[in-house]
Design an enzyme around this catalytic site. Structure first.
Site, PDB file in Angstrom:
ATOM      1  CG  MET A   1      -2.016   0.973   1.260  1.00 34.56           C
ATOM      2  SD  MET A   1      -1.790   2.737   1.084  1.00 34.56           S
ATOM      3  CE  MET A   1      -0.659   3.224   2.299  1.00 34.56           C
ATOM      4  N   PRO A   2       1.366   1.607  -1.133  1.00 33.27           N
ATOM      5  CG  PRO A   2       2.818   1.360  -2.910  1.00 33.27           C
ATOM      6  CD  PRO A   2       1.546   0.823  -2.343  1.00 33.27           C
ATOM      7  CG  LEU A   3       0.911   8.595   0.904  1.00 31.02           C
ATOM      8  CD1 LEU A   3      -0.458   8.915   0.329  1.00 31.02           C
ATOM      9  CD2 LEU A   3       1.037   9.106   2.327  1.00 31.02           C
TER      10      LEU A   3
ATOM     11  CB  ILE B   1       2.880   0.919  -7.705  1.00 36.93           C
ATOM     12  CG1 ILE B   1       3.867   2.078  -7.510  1.00 36.93           C
ATOM     13  CG2 ILE B   1       2.627   0.196  -6.385  1.00 36.93           C
ATOM     14  CD1 ILE B   1       3.320   3.228  -6.679  1.00 36.93           C
TER      15      ILE B   1
ATOM     16  CG  PHE C   1       5.785   8.140   1.921  1.00 33.83           C
ATOM     17  CD1 PHE C   1       6.748   8.548   2.827  1.00 33.83           C
ATOM     18  CD2 PHE C   1       5.304   9.053   0.996  1.00 33.83           C
ATOM     19  CE1 PHE C   1       7.221   9.852   2.816  1.00 33.83           C
ATOM     20  CE2 PHE C   1       5.775  10.358   0.981  1.00 33.83           C
ATOM     21  CZ  PHE C   1       6.735  10.755   1.888  1.00 33.83           C
TER      22      PHE C   1
END
Length: 134
Positions: free
Chosen positions: A1-3, A28, A72
């Site tokens: 779960m990238p931000l 991603i 992130f």
């Protein structure tokens, strides 16, 4: 779960901005195998003179079309996986007309306990969400 945070200079159309975001997200998805709905992006436009991005001594010049990307995400991905992600982002953005020298990526890792998706709970810790493994 990238931000993902994407910073650009003002002047792009809404379609171009959405294309930038989508290009990063598609990379991603392809490289990390996250669910499609793990799509958390913040896109910020800046007036001229608010983004400074030199070449760090690599011998090239960036243009005003520079795209500053911060990803992130949870740690434990290999250097090879990160390199594949960086290459996929650059390739996708090249298809959107962004030159390789204008793609800058900062990658920040953290742990499952560093995320809350709402309600003041760390859903990876409480078990409400499964911790991604790829």
């Amino acid at each position: 779960m990238p931000l993902v945070r994407i910073d650009v200079n003002q002047g792009r159309s809404q379609e171009e901005l959405q294309g930038l975001s989508r290009g990063v997200h598609d990379a991603i998805l392809a490289e990390y195998g996250i669910p499609e709905r793990d799509y958390f992006h913040i896109l910020t436009e800046h007036p001229a003179g608010q983004i400074f991005a030199q070449d760090a001594g690599l011998g090239f010049e960036r243009t005003s079309g520079v795209v500053m990307i911060q990803i992130f995400t949870q740690g434990d991905r290999s250097q090879e996986a990160k390199q594949r992600l960086f290459a996929a982002v650059a390739e996708n953005l090249a298809e959107a007309g962004i030159a390789g020298e204008d793609v800058f990526i900062g990658y920040v890792e953290n742990t499952a306990g560093d995320w809350s998706f709402g309600f003041g709970r760390a859903q990876y810790v409480t078990g409400e969400l499964a911790v991604p493994r790829k």
